[in-house]
Design a protein around this motif. Structure first.
Motif, PDB file in Angstrom:
ATOM      1  N   ASN A 140      47.564  46.871  35.070  1.00  0.00           N
ATOM      2  CA  ASN A 140      47.866  46.667  36.492  1.00  0.00           C
ATOM      3  C   ASN A 140      47.020  47.565  37.375  1.00  0.00           C
ATOM      4  OD1 ASN A 140      49.762  44.636  36.106  1.00  0.00           O
ATOM      5  ND2 ASN A 140      51.466  46.065  35.953  1.00  0.00           N
ATOM      6  N   GLU A 141      46.861  48.817  36.972  1.00  0.00           N
ATOM      7  CA  GLU A 141      46.050  49.755  37.748  1.00  0.00           C
ATOM      8  C   GLU A 141      44.595  49.289  37.810  1.00  0.00           C
ATOM      9  OE1 GLU A 141      44.480  53.821  36.334  1.00  0.00           O
ATOM     10  OE2 GLU A 141      46.367  54.249  37.375  1.00  0.00           O
ATOM     11  N   HIS A 142      44.050  48.901  36.656  1.00  0.00           N
ATOM     12  CA  HIS A 142      42.656  48.457  36.604  1.00  0.00           C
ATOM     13  C   HIS A 142      42.465  47.140  37.348  1.00  0.00           C
ATOM     14  CE1 HIS A 142      40.749  51.272  33.566  1.00  0.00           C
ATOM     15  NE2 HIS A 142      41.992  51.693  33.680  1.00  0.00           N
ATOM     16  N   ARG A 143      43.472  46.280  37.288  1.00  0.00           N
ATOM     17  CA  ARG A 143      43.403  45.006  38.019  1.00  0.00           C
ATOM     18  C   ARG A 143      43.336  45.269  39.524  1.00  0.00           C
ATOM     19  NH1 ARG A 143      46.181  39.484  36.952  1.00  0.00           N
ATOM     20  NH2 ARG A 143      46.202  38.629  39.042  1.00  0.00           N
ATOM     21  N   THR A 144      44.159  46.178  39.996  1.00  0.00           N
ATOM     22  CA  THR A 144      44.150  46.535  41.417  1.00  0.00           C
ATOM     23  C   THR A 144      42.800  47.117  41.821  1.00  0.00           C
ATOM     24  OG1 THR A 144      46.534  46.912  41.432  1.00  0.00           O
ATOM     25  CG2 THR A 144      45.260  47.987  43.171  1.00  0.00           C
ATOM     26  N   THR A 145      42.276  48.022  40.995  1.00  0.00           N
ATOM     27  CA  THR A 145      40.975  48.627  41.273  1.00  0.00           C
ATOM     28  C   THR A 145      39.875  47.563  41.275  1.00  0.00           C
ATOM     29  OG1 THR A 145      41.688  50.714  40.314  1.00  0.00           O
ATOM     30  CG2 THR A 145      39.314  50.373  40.499  1.00  0.00           C
ATOM     31  N   PHE A 146      39.921  46.655  40.308  1.00  0.00           N
ATOM     32  CA  PHE A 146      38.951  45.568  40.232  1.00  0.00           C
ATOM     33  C   PHE A 146      38.999  44.722  41.503  1.00  0.00           C
ATOM     34  CE2 PHE A 146      37.951  41.138  39.107  1.00  0.00           C
ATOM     35  CZ  PHE A 146      36.652  41.292  38.648  1.00  0.00           C
ATOM     36  N   SER A 147      40.204  44.388  41.936  1.00  0.00           N
ATOM     37  CA  SER A 147      40.372  43.584  43.141  1.00  0.00           C
ATOM     38  C   SER A 147      39.800  44.296  44.360  1.00  0.00           C
ATOM     39  CB  SER A 147      41.850  43.267  43.361  1.00  0.00           C
ATOM     40  OG  SER A 147      42.029  42.544  44.554  1.00  0.00           O
ATOM     41  N   GLU A 148      40.115  45.582  44.498  1.00  0.00           N
ATOM     42  CA  GLU A 148      39.635  46.353  45.646  1.00  0.00           C
ATOM     43  C   GLU A 148      38.121  46.520  45.634  1.00  0.00           C
ATOM     44  OE1 GLU A 148      41.871  49.956  45.241  1.00  0.00           O
ATOM     45  OE2 GLU A 148      43.696  49.056  46.078  1.00  0.00           O
ATOM     46  N   ASN A 149      37.563  46.797  44.455  1.00  0.00           N
ATOM     47  CA  ASN A 149      36.134  47.105  44.360  1.00  0.00           C
ATOM     48  C   ASN A 149      35.225  45.880  44.282  1.00  0.00           C
ATOM     49  OD1 ASN A 149      36.755  49.821  44.409  1.00  0.00           O
ATOM     50  ND2 ASN A 149      36.619  50.066  42.202  1.00  0.00           N
ATOM     51  N   PHE A 150      35.754  44.764  43.783  1.00  0.00           N
ATOM     52  CA  PHE A 150      34.900  43.599  43.569  1.00  0.00           C
ATOM     53  C   PHE A 150      35.366  42.357  44.316  1.00  0.00           C
ATOM     54  CE2 PHE A 150      34.285  46.348  39.896  1.00  0.00           C
ATOM     55  CZ  PHE A 150      32.910  46.462  39.885  1.00  0.00           C
ATOM     56  N   ILE A 151      36.644  42.034  44.214  1.00  0.00           N
ATOM     57  CA  ILE A 151      37.134  40.795  44.822  1.00  0.00           C
ATOM     58  C   ILE A 151      37.128  40.871  46.350  1.00  0.00           C
ATOM     59  CG2 ILE A 151      39.045  39.148  44.955  1.00  0.00           C
ATOM     60  CD1 ILE A 151      37.602  39.267  42.207  1.00  0.00           C
ATOM     61  N   SER A 152      37.623  41.973  46.895  1.00  0.00           N
ATOM     62  CA  SER A 152      37.647  42.100  48.363  1.00  0.00           C
ATOM     63  C   SER A 152      36.247  42.010  48.971  1.00  0.00           C
ATOM     64  CB  SER A 152      38.344  43.397  48.779  1.00  0.00           C
ATOM     65  OG  SER A 152      39.717  43.320  48.462  1.00  0.00           O
ATOM     66  N   PRO A 153      35.252  42.751  48.441  1.00  0.00           N
ATOM     67  CA  PRO A 153      33.898  42.588  49.002  1.00  0.00           C
ATOM     68  C   PRO A 153      33.333  41.177  48.790  1.00  0.00           C
ATOM     69  CG  PRO A 153      34.036  44.606  47.711  1.00  0.00           C
ATOM     70  CD  PRO A 153      35.304  43.844  47.481  1.00  0.00           C
ATOM     71  N   LEU A 154      33.635  40.570  47.646  1.00  0.00           N
ATOM     72  CA  LEU A 154      33.180  39.208  47.371  1.00  0.00           C
ATOM     73  C   LEU A 154      33.740  38.249  48.416  1.00  0.00           C
ATOM     74  CD1 LEU A 154      31.986  37.068  45.203  1.00  0.00           C
ATOM     75  CD2 LEU A 154      34.376  36.903  44.525  1.00  0.00           C
ATOM     76  N   LEU A 155      35.029  38.352  48.690  1.00  0.00           N
ATOM     77  CA  LEU A 155      35.652  37.467  49.662  1.00  0.00           C
ATOM     78  C   LEU A 155      35.159  37.744  51.077  1.00  0.00           C
ATOM     79  CD1 LEU A 155      39.274  37.298  48.218  1.00  0.00           C
ATOM     80  CD2 LEU A 155      37.446  35.578  48.045  1.00  0.00           C
ATOM     81  N   GLY A 156      34.889  39.005  51.369  1.00  0.00           N
ATOM     82  CA  GLY A 156      34.331  39.342  52.678  1.00  0.00           C
ATOM     83  C   GLY A 156      32.980  38.687  52.891  1.00  0.00           C
ATOM     84  N   GLU A 157      32.127  38.772  51.878  1.00  0.00           N
ATOM     85  CA  GLU A 157      30.806  38.149  51.964  1.00  0.00           C
ATOM     86  C   GLU A 157      30.928  36.630  52.007  1.00  0.00           C
ATOM     87  OE1 GLU A 157      26.624  37.937  52.256  1.00  0.00           O
ATOM     88  OE2 GLU A 157      28.068  39.539  52.655  1.00  0.00           O
ATOM     89  N   ALA A 158      31.836  36.074  51.226  1.00  0.00           N
ATOM     90  CA  ALA A 158      32.050  34.624  51.241  1.00  0.00           C
ATOM     91  C   ALA A 158      32.477  34.169  52.634  1.00  0.00           C
ATOM     92  CB  ALA A 158      33.108  34.239  50.203  1.00  0.00           C
ATOM     93  N   ASN A 159      33.346  34.942  53.245  1.00  0.00           N
ATOM     94  CA  ASN A 159      33.799  34.610  54.596  1.00  0.00           C
ATOM     95  C   ASN A 159      32.629  34.630  55.581  1.00  0.00           C
ATOM     96  OD1 ASN A 159      35.883  34.070  56.557  1.00  0.00           O
ATOM     97  ND2 ASN A 159      35.619  36.189  57.239  1.00  0.00           N
ATOM     98  N   ARG A 160      31.762  35.640  55.461  1.00  0.00           N
ATOM     99  CA  ARG A 160      30.599  35.723  56.340  1.00  0.00           C
ATOM    100  C   ARG A 160      29.663  34.524  56.158  1.00  0.00           C
ATOM    101  NH1 ARG A 160      31.613  41.076  55.444  1.00  0.00           N
ATOM    102  NH2 ARG A 160      30.381  41.276  53.566  1.00  0.00           N
ATOM    103  N   LEU A 161      29.628  33.988  54.935  1.00  0.00           N
ATOM    104  CA  LEU A 161      28.767  32.844  54.641  1.00  0.00           C
ATOM    105  C   LEU A 161      29.459  31.507  54.904  1.00  0.00           C
ATOM    106  CD1 LEU A 161      27.207  34.118  51.300  1.00  0.00           C
ATOM    107  CD2 LEU A 161      26.112  34.020  53.546  1.00  0.00           C
ATOM    108  N   GLY A 162      30.733  31.569  55.276  1.00  0.00           N
ATOM    109  CA  GLY A 162      31.477  30.343  55.541  1.00  0.00           C
ATOM    110  C   GLY A 162      31.912  29.614  54.296  1.00  0.00           C
ATOM    111  N   LEU A 163      32.032  30.353  53.176  1.00  0.00           N
ATOM    112  CA  LEU A 163      32.462  29.745  51.920  1.00  0.00           C
ATOM    113  C   LEU A 163      33.980  29.835  51.783  1.00  0.00           C
ATOM    114  CD1 LEU A 163      29.806  31.334  49.536  1.00  0.00           C
ATOM    115  CD2 LEU A 163      29.770  29.048  50.541  1.00  0.00           C
ATOM    116  N   GLY A 164      34.589  28.749  51.335  1.00  0.00           N
ATOM    117  CA  GLY A 164      36.021  28.742  51.067  1.00  0.00           C
ATOM    118  C   GLY A 164      36.302  29.159  49.634  1.00  0.00           C
ATOM    119  N   SER A 165      37.581  29.261  49.300  1.00  0.00           N
ATOM    120  CA  SER A 165      37.951  29.704  47.950  1.00  0.00           C
ATOM    121  C   SER A 165      37.435  28.748  46.879  1.00  0.00           C
ATOM    122  CB  SER A 165      39.467  29.900  47.834  1.00  0.00           C
ATOM    123  OG  SER A 165      40.147  28.704  48.139  1.00  0.00           O
TER     124      SER A 165
END
Length: 133
Positions: free
Chosen positions: A81-106
């Motif tokens: 759970n700890e590593h999953r949270t860290t993974f989400s914060e370090n990789f998923i959040s920036p990925l989704l931020g960039e996707a949003n900037r590019l106009g990409l949906g899920s």
């Protein structure tokens, strides 16, 4: 083992965590003592103790007076759970931020991940049929 960017006690804690996560150090099993870790990695026992104490404070290891350190029940799930949270914060959040900037949906992001996974010949939970091909 030496990574100049991280304190040794952090590296010790991470090595023990990795052993719990990969199953080489199962729950309820005896964990290496600070002296064993210090000897194995040729470091000061106080440094090893600092790393071990981090895991005790986290609830991953427990001290049993007179018999040593043991991996707690539920330690692996706690670490996952700890590593999953860290993974989400370090990789998923920036990925989704960039996707949003590019106009990409899920759906677009998932398609890109699946495409890259196929390119790298990886099997993912997103495409369980990939292992059959």
């Amino acid at each position: 083992m030496i990574d100049e960017t991280k304190p040794l006690f952090t590296q010790i804690a991470e090595k023990v965590e990795d052993s719990i996560l990969n199953g080489t150090l199962p729950e309820l099993s005896r964990a290496p003592s600070t002296n064993e870790l210090a000897s194995f990695y040729s470091i000061n026992p106080a440094t090893a103790a600092k790393g071990i104490n981090r895991l005790v404070d986290k609830g991953v290891l427990e001290k049993r007076r007179g018999i040593g350190m043991f991996v707690t029940e539920g330690a692996r799930a706690l670490l996952i759970n700890e590593h999953r949270t860290t993974f989400s914060e370090n990789f998923i959040s920036p990925l989704l931020g960039e996707a949003n900037r590019l106009g990409l949906g899920s759906e677009d992001v998932i398609a890109l991940i699946e495409e890259r996974s196929r390119e790298l010949h990886l099997t993912t939970a997103l495409d369980p049929t990939a292992a059959k091909g």
